[in-house]
Design a protein around this motif. Structure first.
Motif, PDB file in Angstrom:
ATOM      1  N   GLU A 196      -7.765  10.367   2.016  1.00  0.00           N
ATOM      2  CA  GLU A 196      -7.614   9.945   0.617  1.00  0.00           C
ATOM      3  C   GLU A 196      -8.957   9.479   0.077  1.00  0.00           C
ATOM      4  N   MET A 197      -9.365  10.055  -1.045  1.00  0.00           N
ATOM      5  CA  MET A 197     -10.677   9.745  -1.619  1.00  0.00           C
ATOM      6  C   MET A 197     -10.591   8.765  -2.787  1.00  0.00           C
ATOM      7  N   GLY A 198      -9.481   8.819  -3.543  1.00  0.00           N
ATOM      8  CA  GLY A 198      -9.379   7.911  -4.692  1.00  0.00           C
ATOM      9  C   GLY A 198      -8.148   8.185  -5.515  1.00  0.00           C
TER      10      GLY A 198
ATOM     11  N   THR B 197     -10.930   3.633   8.551  1.00  0.00           N
ATOM     12  CA  THR B 197     -11.158   4.074   7.164  1.00  0.00           C
ATOM     13  C   THR B 197     -11.069   2.925   6.156  1.00  0.00           C
ATOM     14  N   HIS B 198     -10.948   1.676   6.645  1.00  0.00           N
ATOM     15  CA  HIS B 198     -10.840   0.522   5.736  1.00  0.00           C
ATOM     16  C   HIS B 198     -11.818  -0.584   6.115  1.00  0.00           C
ATOM     17  N   GLU B 199     -12.648  -1.015   5.161  1.00  0.00           N
ATOM     18  CA  GLU B 199     -13.501  -2.200   5.299  1.00  0.00           C
ATOM     19  C   GLU B 199     -13.010  -3.247   4.298  1.00  0.00           C
TER      20      GLU B 199
ATOM     21  N   ALA C 212      -8.976   8.454 -16.306  1.00  0.00           N
ATOM     22  CA  ALA C 212      -9.785   7.510 -15.540  1.00  0.00           C
ATOM     23  C   ALA C 212      -9.603   7.818 -14.064  1.00  0.00           C
ATOM     24  N   PHE C 213     -10.591   7.419 -13.280  1.00  0.00           N
ATOM     25  CA  PHE C 213     -10.495   7.667 -11.836  1.00  0.00           C
ATOM     26  C   PHE C 213     -11.329   6.626 -11.110  1.00  0.00           C
ATOM     27  N   GLY C 214     -10.985   6.395  -9.834  1.00  0.00           N
ATOM     28  CA  GLY C 214     -11.706   5.396  -9.044  1.00  0.00           C
ATOM     29  C   GLY C 214     -11.848   5.835  -7.592  1.00  0.00           C
TER      30      GLY C 214
ATOM     31  N   PHE D 200      -1.798   1.429 -14.375  1.00  0.00           N
ATOM     32  CA  PHE D 200      -2.738   1.629 -15.496  1.00  0.00           C
ATOM     33  C   PHE D 200      -2.931   3.089 -15.855  1.00  0.00           C
ATOM     34  N   THR D 201      -2.239   4.011 -15.164  1.00  0.00           N
ATOM     35  CA  THR D 201      -2.296   5.422 -15.555  1.00  0.00           C
ATOM     36  C   THR D 201      -0.887   6.002 -15.558  1.00  0.00           C
ATOM     37  N   GLU D 202      -0.658   6.982 -16.447  1.00  0.00           N
ATOM     38  CA  GLU D 202       0.639   7.663 -16.518  1.00  0.00           C
ATOM     39  C   GLU D 202       0.434   9.036 -17.128  1.00  0.00           C
TER      40      GLU D 202
ATOM     41  N   VAL E 209     -13.952  -2.793 -14.887  1.00  0.00           N
ATOM     42  CA  VAL E 209     -15.063  -2.438 -15.790  1.00  0.00           C
ATOM     43  C   VAL E 209     -14.566  -1.549 -16.942  1.00  0.00           C
ATOM     44  N   GLN E 210     -13.499  -0.765 -16.679  1.00  0.00           N
ATOM     45  CA  GLN E 210     -12.870   0.000 -17.773  1.00  0.00           C
ATOM     46  C   GLN E 210     -12.528  -0.935 -18.923  1.00  0.00           C
ATOM     47  N   ILE E 211     -11.858  -2.049 -18.569  1.00  0.00           N
ATOM     48  CA  ILE E 211     -11.390  -2.988 -19.599  1.00  0.00           C
ATOM     49  C   ILE E 211     -12.581  -3.604 -20.329  1.00  0.00           C
TER      50      ILE E 211
ATOM     51  N   GLY F 167      -6.441   8.182  -9.754  1.00  0.00           N
ATOM     52  CA  GLY F 167      -6.801   8.350 -11.162  1.00  0.00           C
ATOM     53  C   GLY F 167      -5.604   8.766 -11.968  1.00  0.00           C
ATOM     54  N   GLY F 168      -5.846   9.218 -13.188  1.00  0.00           N
ATOM     55  CA  GLY F 168      -4.748   9.688 -14.034  1.00  0.00           C
ATOM     56  C   GLY F 168      -5.101   9.564 -15.499  1.00  0.00           C
ATOM     57  N   MET F 169      -4.055   9.742 -16.335  1.00  0.00           N
ATOM     58  CA  MET F 169      -4.239   9.571 -17.781  1.00  0.00           C
ATOM     59  C   MET F 169      -4.059   8.088 -18.104  1.00  0.00           C
TER      60      MET F 169
ATOM     61  N   GLU G  79     -17.513   5.131   0.395  1.00  0.00           N
ATOM     62  CA  GLU G  79     -17.738   5.159   1.843  1.00  0.00           C
ATOM     63  C   GLU G  79     -17.188   6.447   2.458  1.00  0.00           C
ATOM     64  N   ARG G  80     -16.033   6.900   1.965  1.00  0.00           N
ATOM     65  CA  ARG G  80     -15.393   8.053   2.610  1.00  0.00           C
ATOM     66  C   ARG G  80     -16.173   9.350   2.397  1.00  0.00           C
ATOM     67  N   PRO G  81     -16.730   9.634   1.194  1.00  0.00           N
ATOM     68  CA  PRO G  81     -17.609  10.807   1.085  1.00  0.00           C
ATOM     69  C   PRO G  81     -18.821  10.706   2.019  1.00  0.00           C
TER      70      PRO G  81
ATOM     71  N   MET H  18      -0.496  -4.262  -3.925  1.00  0.00           N
ATOM     72  CA  MET H  18      -1.168  -3.053  -3.453  1.00  0.00           C
ATOM     73  C   MET H  18      -2.606  -3.371  -3.048  1.00  0.00           C
ATOM     74  N   GLN H  19      -3.182  -4.397  -3.627  1.00  0.00           N
ATOM     75  CA  GLN H  19      -4.576  -4.723  -3.342  1.00  0.00           C
ATOM     76  C   GLN H  19      -4.651  -6.200  -2.989  1.00  0.00           C
ATOM     77  N   ASP H  20      -4.927  -6.520  -1.728  1.00  0.00           N
ATOM     78  CA  ASP H  20      -4.952  -7.912  -1.292  1.00  0.00           C
ATOM     79  C   ASP H  20      -6.210  -8.583  -1.821  1.00  0.00           C
TER      80      ASP H  20
ATOM     81  N   THR I 138     -11.020  -6.405  -7.019  1.00  0.00           N
ATOM     82  CA  THR I 138     -10.423  -5.578  -5.964  1.00  0.00           C
ATOM     83  C   THR I 138     -10.673  -4.096  -6.217  1.00  0.00           C
ATOM     84  N   HIS I 139     -11.138  -3.777  -7.418  1.00  0.00           N
ATOM     85  CA  HIS I 139     -11.466  -2.379  -7.766  1.00  0.00           C
ATOM     86  C   HIS I 139     -12.414  -2.399  -8.964  1.00  0.00           C
ATOM     87  N   THR I 140     -13.078  -1.271  -9.190  1.00  0.00           N
ATOM     88  CA  THR I 140     -13.994  -1.208 -10.333  1.00  0.00           C
ATOM     89  C   THR I 140     -13.248  -0.949 -11.639  1.00  0.00           C
TER      90      THR I 140
HETATM   91  C1  YSA Z   1      -6.569   4.629 -10.274  1.00  0.00           C
HETATM   92  C2  YSA Z   1      -6.337   4.968 -11.588  1.00  0.00           C
HETATM   93  C3  YSA Z   1      -7.368   4.799 -12.499  1.00  0.00           C
HETATM   94  O1  YSA Z   1      -7.167   5.052 -13.792  1.00  0.00           O
HETATM   95  C4  YSA Z   1      -8.629   4.357 -12.110  1.00  0.00           C
HETATM   96  C5  YSA Z   1      -8.829   4.020 -10.802  1.00  0.00           C
HETATM   97  C6  YSA Z   1      -7.821   4.161  -9.876  1.00  0.00           C
HETATM   98  C7  YSA Z   1      -8.035   3.747  -8.476  1.00  0.00           C
HETATM   99  C8  YSA Z   1      -7.558   2.329  -8.213  1.00  0.00           C
HETATM  100  N1  YSA Z   1      -8.311   1.338  -8.976  1.00  0.00           N
HETATM  101  C9  YSA Z   1      -7.742   1.991  -6.721  1.00  0.00           C
HETATM  102  O2  YSA Z   1      -8.525   1.132  -6.382  1.00  0.00           O
HETATM  103  N2  YSA Z   1      -7.007   2.766  -5.911  1.00  0.00           N
HETATM  104  S1  YSA Z   1      -7.050   2.632  -4.308  1.00  0.00           S
HETATM  105  O3  YSA Z   1      -6.653   1.308  -3.909  1.00  0.00           O
HETATM  106  O4  YSA Z   1      -6.245   3.711  -3.752  1.00  0.00           O
HETATM  107  O5  YSA Z   1      -8.539   2.824  -3.838  1.00  0.00           O
HETATM  108  C10 YSA Z   1      -9.264   3.984  -4.273  1.00  0.00           C
HETATM  109  C11 YSA Z   1     -10.111   4.514  -3.149  1.00  0.00           C
HETATM  110  O6  YSA Z   1     -10.972   3.482  -2.638  1.00  0.00           O
HETATM  111  C12 YSA Z   1      -9.332   4.956  -1.908  1.00  0.00           C
HETATM  112  O7  YSA Z   1      -8.782   6.236  -2.072  1.00  0.00           O
HETATM  113  C13 YSA Z   1     -10.413   4.941  -0.857  1.00  0.00           C
HETATM  114  O8  YSA Z   1     -11.292   6.056  -0.964  1.00  0.00           O
HETATM  115  C14 YSA Z   1     -11.186   3.701  -1.248  1.00  0.00           C
HETATM  116  N3  YSA Z   1     -10.727   2.546  -0.488  1.00  0.00           N
HETATM  117  C15 YSA Z   1      -9.627   1.794  -0.713  1.00  0.00           C
HETATM  118  N4  YSA Z   1      -9.539   0.792   0.170  1.00  0.00           N
HETATM  119  C16 YSA Z   1     -10.616   0.924   0.997  1.00  0.00           C
HETATM  120  C17 YSA Z   1     -11.365   2.048   0.571  1.00  0.00           C
HETATM  121  N5  YSA Z   1     -12.497   2.431   1.198  1.00  0.00           N
HETATM  122  C18 YSA Z   1     -12.900   1.699   2.256  1.00  0.00           C
HETATM  123  N6  YSA Z   1     -12.255   0.585   2.712  1.00  0.00           N
HETATM  124  C19 YSA Z   1     -11.110   0.176   2.093  1.00  0.00           C
HETATM  125  N7  YSA Z   1     -10.488  -0.932   2.515  1.00  0.00           N
END
Ligand code: YSA
Length: 231
Positions: A174-176, A108-110, A200-202, A157-159, A79-81, A178-180, A206-208, A58-60, A74-76
């Motif tokens: 799509e903004m982000g 919408t992707h960088e 948790a949420f992520g 990581f969420t359910e 930092v939760q962990i 999250g979940g339990m 950039e999109r806002p 899901m995340q390259d 690939t995501h913040t």
């Molecule tokens: C899910 C559950 C949690 O408990 C906590 C966090 C998350 C989010 C998960 N870590 C994540 O990264 N999901 S995501 O791949 O869908 O990205 C979240 C958001 O980041 C997207 O909705 C979008 O707003 C932004 N995003 C993702 N790829 C992007 C991007 N923004 C700009 N360029 C990209 N390539």
């Protein structure tokens, strides 16, 4: 002021990051930071993304040459962990920062972008808290008339998991996610899931910024155009 010059102002992206941090701080969240150079445990394994599981696709990932298991986060969510490994509940934190993905860019992707991770762990925490916090966040960030839509989704990581969307130029953006917090993730950090729950949420940042400033392409603010820094 001298002719030919104009007043400067913070770049819209800096403004987006600062606003987001300030809004969550007002809601009582502590602000923490984590490293951009990560390891597989914090970015994937502890988040219940097993090796060879399709969810890793899901995340390259940008892997670090010559350093097995090292990557650019690939995501913040990493930092939760780091936080849960070193702190006992209850807590409410946000972690803003840069993240990196080896993917094709479009409007919408960088390849490099920013997220702000949120994590609340305590007793009697529910999905309603997650929805309340995120709805308040987007109203403060984008105005009271913003409509936030929550849609069922999947993250290891969420359910249960959700994705949240805001309307931009007539389409849902799509903004982000999250979940339990998945009980397995709490266990990986030595937190008892029978006593504690969390959400948790992520969201991306950039999109806002695009919605707030009506910027049609996420890549534009990254090209050094000085007009983004002028009134
Ligand atoms: C899910 C559950 C949690 O408990 C906590 C966090 C998350 C989010 C998960 N870590 C994540 O990264 N999901 S995501 O791949 O869908 O990205 C979240 C958001 O980041 C997207 O909705 C979008 O707003 C932004 N995003 C993702 N790829 C992007 C991007 N923004 C700009 N360029 C990209 N390539």
């Amino acid at each position: 002021m001298k002719e030919g010059t104009s007043a400067g102002r913070p770049h819209p992206l800096s403004e987006s990051i600062r606003n987001a941090v300030a809004i969550f701080a007002q809601m009582g969240f502590s602000v923490v930071l984590g490293p951009e150079l990560e390891d597989e445990w914090h970015n994937f394994d502890a988040l219940n993304v097993p090796k060879d599981h399709p969810a890793r696709d899901m995340q390259d990932t940008f892997w670090i040459k010559g350093e097995p298991g090292k990557l650019l986060r690939t995501h913040t969510s990493s930092v939760q962990i780091r936080y849960m490994e070193t702190h006992k509940p209850p807590f409410a934190i946000v972690a803003p920062g840069k993240v990196f993905r080896n993917e094709a860019t479009d409007a919408t992707h960088e390849m490099q972008f920013h997220q702000i991770e949120g994590l609340v762990v305590g007793e009697n925490i529910t999905m309603a808290h997650l929805k309340g916090v995120l709805t308040t966040f987007y109203k403060k960030m984008l105005g009271d008339d913003v409509v936030v839509r929550f849609v069922p989704s999947y993250f290891p990581f969420t359910e249960p998991s959700v994705e949240f969307y805001v309307k931009f130029r007539g389409k849902w953006l799509e903004m982000g996610g999250g979940g339990m917090v998945n009980p397995k993730v709490l266990e990986n950090c030595s937190i008892d899931p029978n006593q504690y729950q969390g959400f948790a949420f992520g969201p991306g940042l950039e999109r806002p910024m695009m919605v707030r400033h009506d910027i049609p392409d996420v890549r534009l603010p990254y090209q050094g155009d000085l007009r983004f820094n002028q009134f």
